[in-house]
Design an enzyme around this catalytic site. Structure first.
Site, PDB file in Angstrom:
ATOM      1  N   ASP A  18       3.082  -4.640  -6.368  1.00  0.00           N
ATOM      2  CA  ASP A  18       2.050  -5.279  -7.190  1.00  0.00           C
ATOM      3  C   ASP A  18       2.647  -5.880  -8.470  1.00  0.00           C
ATOM      4  OD1 ASP A  18       1.137  -3.275  -5.420  1.00  0.00           O
ATOM      5  OD2 ASP A  18      -0.774  -3.106  -6.476  1.00  0.00           O
ATOM      6  N   HIS A  20       0.286  -7.992 -10.552  1.00  0.00           N
ATOM      7  CA  HIS A  20      -0.911  -7.945 -11.410  1.00  0.00           C
ATOM      8  C   HIS A  20      -0.806  -8.800 -12.671  1.00  0.00           C
ATOM      9  CE1 HIS A  20      -3.560  -5.413  -9.180  1.00  0.00           C
ATOM     10  NE2 HIS A  20      -2.659  -4.432  -9.064  1.00  0.00           N
ATOM     11  N   ASP A  55      -1.427  -8.329  -4.488  1.00  0.00           N
ATOM     12  CA  ASP A  55      -1.883  -8.004  -5.845  1.00  0.00           C
ATOM     13  C   ASP A  55      -1.080  -8.770  -6.897  1.00  0.00           C
ATOM     14  OD1 ASP A  55      -3.804  -6.456  -4.678  1.00  0.00           O
ATOM     15  OD2 ASP A  55      -3.443  -4.683  -5.915  1.00  0.00           O
ATOM     16  N   ASP A  58      -5.145 -10.255 -11.551  1.00  0.00           N
ATOM     17  CA  ASP A  58      -5.978  -9.226 -12.194  1.00  0.00           C
ATOM     18  C   ASP A  58      -5.166  -8.315 -13.122  1.00  0.00           C
ATOM     19  OD1 ASP A  58      -8.345 -10.099 -11.108  1.00  0.00           O
ATOM     20  OD2 ASP A  58      -8.339  -8.663  -9.454  1.00  0.00           O
ATOM     21  N   ARG A  59      -5.889  -7.771 -14.080  1.00  0.00           N
ATOM     22  CA  ARG A  59      -5.365  -6.803 -15.057  1.00  0.00           C
ATOM     23  C   ARG A  59      -4.405  -7.411 -16.072  1.00  0.00           C
ATOM     24  NH1 ARG A  59      -7.671  -2.047 -13.138  1.00  0.00           N
ATOM     25  NH2 ARG A  59      -7.551  -1.720 -10.891  1.00  0.00           N
ATOM     26  N   ASN A  87      -5.361  -6.254  -1.828  1.00  0.00           N
ATOM     27  CA  ASN A  87      -6.815  -6.079  -1.937  1.00  0.00           C
ATOM     28  C   ASN A  87      -7.404  -6.842  -3.133  1.00  0.00           C
ATOM     29  OD1 ASN A  87      -5.465  -3.962  -3.568  1.00  0.00           O
ATOM     30  ND2 ASN A  87      -7.544  -3.287  -4.035  1.00  0.00           N
ATOM     31  N   HIS A  88      -6.572  -7.217  -4.118  1.00  0.00           N
ATOM     32  CA  HIS A  88      -7.089  -7.999  -5.249  1.00  0.00           C
ATOM     33  C   HIS A  88      -7.179  -9.490  -4.935  1.00  0.00           C
ATOM     34  CE1 HIS A  88      -7.570  -5.202  -8.737  1.00  0.00           C
ATOM     35  NE2 HIS A  88      -6.951  -4.416  -7.876  1.00  0.00           N
ATOM     36  N   HIS A 140       0.072  -4.304   2.151  1.00  0.00           N
ATOM     37  CA  HIS A 140      -0.304  -3.893   0.805  1.00  0.00           C
ATOM     38  C   HIS A 140      -0.772  -2.438   0.754  1.00  0.00           C
ATOM     39  CE1 HIS A 140      -1.541  -4.105  -3.314  1.00  0.00           C
ATOM     40  NE2 HIS A 140      -2.717  -3.617  -2.980  1.00  0.00           N
ATOM     41  N   ARG A 190     -11.083   5.440  -3.752  1.00  0.00           N
ATOM     42  CA  ARG A 190     -11.326   3.998  -3.842  1.00  0.00           C
ATOM     43  C   ARG A 190     -12.727   3.604  -3.358  1.00  0.00           C
ATOM     44  NH1 ARG A 190      -6.445   1.541  -5.103  1.00  0.00           N
ATOM     45  NH2 ARG A 190      -4.570   2.632  -4.436  1.00  0.00           N
ATOM     46  N   HIS A 217       0.204  -1.058  -3.772  1.00  0.00           N
ATOM     47  CA  HIS A 217      -1.169  -0.552  -3.912  1.00  0.00           C
ATOM     48  C   HIS A 217      -1.349   0.624  -4.860  1.00  0.00           C
ATOM     49  CE1 HIS A 217      -5.302  -0.621  -2.665  1.00  0.00           C
ATOM     50  NE2 HIS A 217      -5.258   0.403  -1.831  1.00  0.00           N
TER      51      HIS A 217
END
Length: 274
Positions: A18, A20, A55, A58-59, A87-88, A140, A190, A217
């Protein structure tokens, strides 16, 4: 995209977890693969083959830069860049965790919204797993009890608007390993997909003829972590992911002979406490 849901690549390769939106970590990671023996200093982004396990957004603050650089590299070096979906990379998630907000702040509301829709449309075409060297499976999230053959992944229809609409795809993008668990059970942490135990992992690997499963993940304090006596490895590349817990980031490189090693990104001062 003409790529199937399961893509294939050769060894050697680098597995990236990830990111991010942490663009600095993406650049630091590429720099770790610069070629010191080459007087013209070939940059790291051309010296290796990379499998990114999703991923990207995001964040962090720079999801846009991460995506643009990776998509440009994919266009320029299609065989050297395998970009899997995390998943993002799904509208229901990246609408909430920062990507939509980043685009709106940077481009104004209407243009930001339109870009947001376009990127998410692109995500629906991304593959969700990669078979490297014929026996290493990367995704992922993790494995699934529904995974009987590799053909099961290849035959997941594309484009896939909502990963939750396909239970196998959902597991590949969302599931997590759990110590001391037999079989699998709902992933209550989750609220989606499953936790799987070592026994299920080994069963699926045997059925598919796999030697190793690599996934992202989950944030790991050292950047990576092994499960099931090294049969599965979790790789997480974004350093200082939580402001109060400065984790290391890592990537895994697999040699032609199948040996693996790790390059570690230490937490950066300016990221801690951001």
């Amino acid at each position: 995209s003409t790529e199937k849901m399961l893509i294939e690549c050769n060894v050697p390769f680098v597995a990236v977890g990830d990111i991010h939106g942490q663009y600095n970590d993406l650049l630091r990671m590429f720099n770790a693969f610069n070629d010191p023996k080459n007087p013209s200093r070939k940059p790291g982004y051309v010296t290796s083959r990379y499998v990114f396990m999703g991923d990207y957004v995001d964040r962090g603050k720079q999801s846009l830069e991460v995506l643009m650089v990776l998509f440009c590299l994919k266009i320029q070096f299609p065989k050297s860049y395998c970009l899997l979906r995390g998943n993002h990379e799904s509208k229901a998630i990246n609408r909430v965790y920062g990507f939509q907000q980043e685009l709106i702040e940077r481009f104004d509301r209407d243009d930001g919204r339109e870009l947001f829709m376009k990127f998410n449309e692109l995500f629906t075409h991304m593959p969700i797993a990669c078979l490297a060297g014929g026996s290493i499976l990367l995704m992922h999230g993790g494995i699934s009890p529904l995974l009987q053959t590799l053909e099961d992944i290849r035959s997941i229809p594309k484009p896939m608007i909502d990963p939750n609409s396909n239970p196998l795809a959902c597991d590949l993008m969302w599931s997590d390993p759990m110590l001391d668990l037999k079989g699998h059970r709902p992933n209550e942490v989750r609220g989606v997909s499953i936790h799987f135990g070592e026994d299920l992992l080994l069963e699926v690997m045997k059925r598919l003829g796999l030697t190793l499963v690599v996934r992202g993940h989950q944030m790991m304090m050292n950047g990576f972590n092994f499960f099931a006596n090294g049969k599965l490895v979790t790789v997480f590349t974004a350093a200082s992911y939580y402001p109060d817990r400065p984790n290391h980031g890592a990537v895994m490189h697999v040699t032609k002979e199948g040996r693996n090693g790790f390059k570690i990104l230490s937490p950066m001062e300016d990221e801690v406490g951001r």
